[in-house]
Design a protein around this motif. Structure first.
Motif, PDB file in Angstrom:
ATOM      1  N   ALA A   5       0.840  -1.199   0.000  1.00  0.00           N
ATOM      2  CA  ALA A   5       0.000   0.000   0.000  1.00  0.00           C
ATOM      3  C   ALA A   5       0.872   1.245   0.000  1.00  0.00           C
ATOM      4  O   ALA A   5       1.949   1.260   0.599  1.00  0.00           O
ATOM      5  N   SER A   6       0.399   2.270  -0.659  1.00  0.00           N
ATOM      6  CA  SER A   6       1.119   3.538  -0.701  1.00  0.00           C
ATOM      7  C   SER A   6       0.143   4.680  -0.904  1.00  0.00           C
ATOM      8  O   SER A   6      -1.033   4.458  -1.235  1.00  0.00           O
ATOM      9  N   GLY A   7       0.643   5.913  -0.728  1.00  0.00           N
ATOM     10  CA  GLY A   7      -0.167   7.087  -1.021  1.00  0.00           C
ATOM     11  C   GLY A   7      -0.670   7.840   0.185  1.00  0.00           C
ATOM     12  O   GLY A   7      -1.294   8.896   0.044  1.00  0.00           O
ATOM     13  N   GLY A   8      -0.429   7.317   1.382  1.00  0.00           N
ATOM     14  CA  GLY A   8      -0.860   8.034   2.567  1.00  0.00           C
ATOM     15  C   GLY A   8      -0.048   9.295   2.781  1.00  0.00           C
ATOM     16  O   GLY A   8       0.931   9.549   2.086  1.00  0.00           O
ATOM     17  N   LEU A  19      -4.876   6.526  -2.519  1.00  0.00           N
ATOM     18  CA  LEU A  19      -4.120   5.372  -2.063  1.00  0.00           C
ATOM     19  C   LEU A  19      -4.056   4.327  -3.174  1.00  0.00           C
ATOM     20  O   LEU A  19      -5.000   4.181  -3.945  1.00  0.00           O
ATOM     21  N   CYS A  21      -2.847   0.128  -3.909  1.00  0.00           N
ATOM     22  CA  CYS A  21      -2.499  -1.164  -3.330  1.00  0.00           C
ATOM     23  C   CYS A  21      -2.172  -2.115  -4.472  1.00  0.00           C
ATOM     24  O   CYS A  21      -3.044  -2.425  -5.289  1.00  0.00           O
ATOM     25  N   TRP A  35     -10.259  -1.805   1.172  1.00  0.00           N
ATOM     26  CA  TRP A  35      -9.513  -0.930   2.065  1.00  0.00           C
ATOM     27  C   TRP A  35     -10.224  -0.909   3.422  1.00  0.00           C
ATOM     28  O   TRP A  35     -11.451  -0.768   3.488  1.00  0.00           O
ATOM     29  N   TYR A  78      -7.276   1.090  -6.074  1.00  0.00           N
ATOM     30  CA  TYR A  78      -7.055   2.482  -5.724  1.00  0.00           C
ATOM     31  C   TYR A  78      -8.190   2.962  -4.823  1.00  0.00           C
ATOM     32  O   TYR A  78      -9.319   2.480  -4.922  1.00  0.00           O
ATOM     33  N   TYR A  92      -4.539   3.051   7.078  1.00  0.00           N
ATOM     34  CA  TYR A  92      -5.355   2.407   6.058  1.00  0.00           C
ATOM     35  C   TYR A  92      -4.641   1.140   5.572  1.00  0.00           C
ATOM     36  O   TYR A  92      -3.460   1.193   5.200  1.00  0.00           O
ATOM     37  N   CYS A  94      -4.812  -2.287   2.993  1.00  0.00           N
ATOM     38  CA  CYS A  94      -5.479  -2.921   1.865  1.00  0.00           C
ATOM     39  C   CYS A  94      -5.563  -4.427   2.109  1.00  0.00           C
ATOM     40  O   CYS A  94      -4.739  -5.009   2.823  1.00  0.00           O
ATOM     41  N   THR A 115      -0.870   2.173   5.560  1.00  0.00           N
ATOM     42  CA  THR A 115      -0.327   3.491   5.243  1.00  0.00           C
ATOM     43  C   THR A 115      -1.093   4.527   6.051  1.00  0.00           C
ATOM     44  O   THR A 115      -2.327   4.476   6.151  1.00  0.00           O
ATOM     45  N   VAL A 117      -2.803   7.900   7.141  1.00  0.00           N
ATOM     46  CA  VAL A 117      -3.478   9.085   6.617  1.00  0.00           C
ATOM     47  C   VAL A 117      -3.808   9.984   7.804  1.00  0.00           C
ATOM     48  O   VAL A 117      -4.450   9.547   8.757  1.00  0.00           O
TER      49      VAL A 117
END
Length: 121
Positions: A5-8, A19, A21, A35, A78, A92, A94, A115, A117
């Motif tokens: 997971a990424s984007g936090g 986000l 995954c 999620w 996403y 968060y 995934c 991740t 948030v």
């Protein structure tokens, strides 16, 4: 099967984050991805889920603000989060509920590392 997971990150109230995954490994198909989130002192809760056919489900608190999508060839889900509120602050995670592998067996309930948030008021 691994989930990344990424984007936090950190955002002000009213802002947006996306986000991602990515599921990797010996995957033939991922049937359901979702999620979840967990805030300090609270239980993990469903944010959104999606089937490989695009059927979605959302937690009541995020309906109309969050959108989940899936890119089946990329085994990637996403989560577009708009109009973020301080109460959306959480880790968060995934989840891949059902993965058909290329090795002749299925895997169930695989989790990513989470991740963070954080939404400031």
């Amino acid at each position: 099967v691994q989930l990344q997971a990424s984007g936090g990150g950190f955002v002000q109230a009213g802002g947006s984050l996306r986000l991602s995954c990515i599921a990797s490994g010996t995957i033939f198909r991922v049937n359901d991805m979702g999620w979840y989130r967990q805030a300090p002192g609270k239980q993990r809760e469903l944010v959104a889920s999606i089937t490989s056919g695009g059927i979605t489900k959302y937690g009541d608190s995020v309906k109309g603000r969050f959108t989940i999508s899936i890119d089946n060839p990329k085994n990637t889900a996403y989560l577009q989060m708009n109009s973020l509120k301080p109460e959306d602050t959480a880790v968060y995670y995934c989840n891949a509920e059902h993965v058909v592998t290329t090795l002749g067996y299925d895997e169930y309930n695989r989790w990513g590392q989470g991740t963070q948030v954080t939404v400031s008021s």
